[in-house]
Design an enzyme around this catalytic site. Structure first.
Site, mmCIF file in Angstrom:
data_model
loop_
_atom_site.group_PDB
_atom_site.id
_atom_site.type_symbol
_atom_site.label_atom_id
_atom_site.label_comp_id
_atom_site.label_asym_id
_atom_site.label_seq_id
_atom_site.Cartn_x
_atom_site.Cartn_y
_atom_site.Cartn_z
ATOM 1 N N PRO A 1 0.835 -1.216 0.000
ATOM 2 C CA PRO A 1 0.000 0.000 0.000
ATOM 3 C C PRO A 1 0.866 1.261 0.000
ATOM 4 O O PRO A 1 1.880 1.326 0.689
ATOM 5 C CB PRO A 1 -0.797 -0.118 1.300
ATOM 6 C CG PRO A 1 -0.837 -1.578 1.597
ATOM 7 C CD PRO A 1 0.456 -2.149 1.076
ATOM 8 N N GLY B 1 2.290 4.952 0.592
ATOM 9 C CA GLY B 1 2.319 6.043 1.574
ATOM 10 C C GLY B 1 1.651 5.702 2.887
ATOM 11 O O GLY B 1 1.143 6.573 3.586
ATOM 12 N N ALA B 2 1.630 4.424 3.247
ATOM 13 C CA ALA B 2 0.836 3.996 4.402
ATOM 14 C C ALA B 2 1.706 3.453 5.529
ATOM 15 O O ALA B 2 1.235 2.739 6.393
ATOM 16 C CB ALA B 2 -0.179 2.950 3.958
ATOM 17 N N LEU C 1 4.424 1.504 5.086
ATOM 18 C CA LEU C 1 5.024 0.200 4.773
ATOM 19 C C LEU C 1 6.228 0.308 3.830
ATOM 20 O O LEU C 1 6.690 -0.702 3.295
ATOM 21 C CB LEU C 1 3.976 -0.747 4.164
ATOM 22 C CG LEU C 1 2.786 -1.114 5.052
ATOM 23 C CD1 LEU C 1 1.912 -2.157 4.369
ATOM 24 C CD2 LEU C 1 3.228 -1.638 6.418
ATOM 25 N N GLY C 2 6.715 1.517 3.612
ATOM 26 C CA GLY C 2 7.956 1.657 2.845
ATOM 27 C C GLY C 2 7.814 1.367 1.358
ATOM 28 O O GLY C 2 8.737 0.852 0.720
ATOM 29 N N SER C 3 6.652 1.725 0.784
ATOM 30 C CA SER C 3 6.417 1.437 -0.642
ATOM 31 C C SER C 3 7.409 2.178 -1.535
ATOM 32 O O SER C 3 7.977 1.582 -2.471
ATOM 33 C CB SER C 3 4.989 1.839 -1.023
ATOM 34 O OG SER C 3 4.754 3.196 -0.677
ATOM 35 N N SER C 4 7.655 3.457 -1.249
ATOM 36 C CA SER C 4 8.534 4.221 -2.145
ATOM 37 C C SER C 4 9.971 3.724 -2.032
ATOM 38 O O SER C 4 10.683 3.630 -3.043
ATOM 39 C CB SER C 4 8.448 5.712 -1.845
ATOM 40 O OG SER C 4 8.712 5.955 -0.485
ATOM 41 N N ALA D 1 10.944 0.703 -1.449
ATOM 42 C CA ALA D 1 11.061 -0.561 -2.172
ATOM 43 C C ALA D 1 11.178 -0.314 -3.677
ATOM 44 O O ALA D 1 11.973 -0.963 -4.373
ATOM 45 C CB ALA D 1 9.865 -1.460 -1.864
ATOM 46 N N ASP E 1 13.870 3.014 5.894
ATOM 47 C CA ASP E 1 13.131 2.257 4.875
ATOM 48 C C ASP E 1 14.053 1.698 3.805
ATOM 49 O O ASP E 1 13.925 0.537 3.403
ATOM 50 C CB ASP E 1 12.100 3.164 4.184
ATOM 51 C CG ASP E 1 10.954 3.534 5.092
ATOM 52 O OD1 ASP E 1 11.112 3.442 6.322
ATOM 53 O OD2 ASP E 1 9.891 3.923 4.571
HETATM 54 O O1 PMV Z 1 5.693 6.423 7.070
HETATM 55 P P1 PMV Z 1 7.101 5.989 6.839
HETATM 56 O O2 PMV Z 1 7.256 4.503 6.676
HETATM 57 O O3 PMV Z 1 7.816 6.759 5.782
HETATM 58 O O4 PMV Z 1 7.878 6.289 8.208
HETATM 59 C C1 PMV Z 1 8.108 7.581 8.697
HETATM 60 C C2 PMV Z 1 8.936 7.393 9.913
HETATM 61 C C3 PMV Z 1 9.323 8.664 10.642
HETATM 62 O O5 PMV Z 1 10.150 8.247 11.738
HETATM 63 C C4 PMV Z 1 8.100 9.364 11.198
HETATM 64 C C5 PMV Z 1 10.083 9.648 9.770
HETATM 65 C C6 PMV Z 1 11.419 9.135 9.322
HETATM 66 O O6 PMV Z 1 11.863 9.573 8.248
HETATM 67 O O7 PMV Z 1 12.052 8.347 10.047
#
Ligand code: PMV
Length: 338
Positions: free
Chosen positions: A112, A114-115, A117-120, A122, A164
């Protein structure tokens, strides 16, 4: 044609606090973005993207701005499909010293968008690996993780941590503290993910925590307490046998730490009604612990449950659009077809 996949991730512990130098432990999950790269005779880049949300959509365009704007999909999705791929291609060109290299790229993903789970990440990791492999200039993993971080950093205007991209490159559980990233051992944890169909605004959420932390000493203490949770959780993980099924005792202890971590994130204002509802649905279904993952504000929760109860309960929770089991991805980026 080179086909490469890279996993998404959940934060077991430590999001937000990681921004202030505390450690965090993200874990790669078996939900992958797959990127195919085929070198072209000219310097154009053509991108075809599919299934970038759980609902799925397809967009095909050449790399000219006018053609891009003619595509009838929401701009954030188009940016996601193209901005990260463009940044990955730039990194690959730079690494291979081939500034005019062109590619036909296709992207698909079951992570999914922007939720949390590190989609971008990956997409970027798989994209750089696919393009450099296709040029016959493969990178070692540290350089790949570093370039993927640079690409995310550029696209997100400096709003990226290394978590990520490092996790997606290396797979498994990782520890991130500032610029120091390393893999840590972890047994196969029974993750269950609930997705509310939405996404939070990472920049806004990070800024909100910063404001609280600057204003109140107890908010700064809360951030430090999250760091303490991470250190506690990390030692539980590294003491466990990574090749054995995790014991119920270990999962229970990790779950308890996740519950506390969620409470502290909630205190810092980054949860939401739908995230809290999913967290409580998971707990009431018997999950060992549950918390939001990523920036928060909407998106995903992660729970630990070796049974099917949590996923079933989330399926019946109106605030939850999708629930799925997510195995720990022990392999990070992977060449599927050379
Ligand atoms: O929503 P994600 O998976 O991009 O995680 C953001 C995590 C934060 O700690 C809030 C910001 C960051 O860049 O570490």
């Amino acid at each position: 044609m080179t086909v490469v996949s890279a996993p998404g991730k959940v934060y077991l512990f430590g999001e937000h606090a990681v921004v202030y130098g505390e450690p965090a432990v993200p874990c790669a999950i078996e939900r992958r973005a797959t990127v195919t790269a085929e070198p072209r005779d000219d310097d154009h880049v053509r991108v075809e993207a599919q299934d970038l949300t759980l609902d799925g959509f397809a967009v095909e365009y050449a790399n000219e701005p006018d053609e891009r704007s003619a595509v009838d999909v929401p701009k954030p999705l188009l940016d996601a499909a193209t901005g990260y791929v463009d940044a990955a291609v730039e990194q690959a060109r730079d690494a291979a010293d081939a500034p005019a290299a062109g590619f036909d790229i296709s992207v698909s993903s079951d992570i999914p968008l922007g939720a949390g789970l590190g989609s971008s990440a990956a997409v970027v990791v798989a994209g750089i690996e696919a393009a450099t492999q296709a040029l016959g200039e493969p990178l070692d993993r540290r350089e790949l993780a570093d370039r993927a971080y640079q690409a995310e950093y550029d696209v997100q205007d400096g709003q990226a941590s290394r978590a990520d991209t490092f996790c997606s490159t290396m797979g498994g559980a990782v520890r991130v503290e500032g610029d120091n990233c390393s893999r840590i051992t972890a047994p196969a944890l029974p993750f269950v993910v609930g997705f509310d169909g939405g996404a939070g605004d990472t920049g806004e959420l990070v800024a909100g925590v910063r404001t609280l932390r600057d204003r109140y000493e107890f908010a700064a203490d809360t951030v430090e307490a999250i760091g303490d949770i991470v250190r506690e959780g990390e030692s539980l993980l590294t003491d466990a046998d990574p090749d054995a099924d995790p014991s119920a005792g270990l999962i229970g202890e990790l779950g308890e730490l996740m519950d506390i971590n969620h409470g502290l994130l909630s205190a810092l204002g980054v949860s939401s009604r739908s995230l809290d509802t999913m967290v409580w649905a998971a707990r009431e279904a018997g999950a060992d612990g549950a918390k939001l993952t990523g920036a928060g504000g909407g998106g995903c929760i992660v729970a630990l449950d070796a049974t099917d109860e949590t996923a079933t309960s989330l399926d019946y929770t109106p605030d939850c659009e999708q629930a799925f089991r997510a195995e720990l991805a022990t392999e990070g980026v992977r060449v599927e077809e050379a």
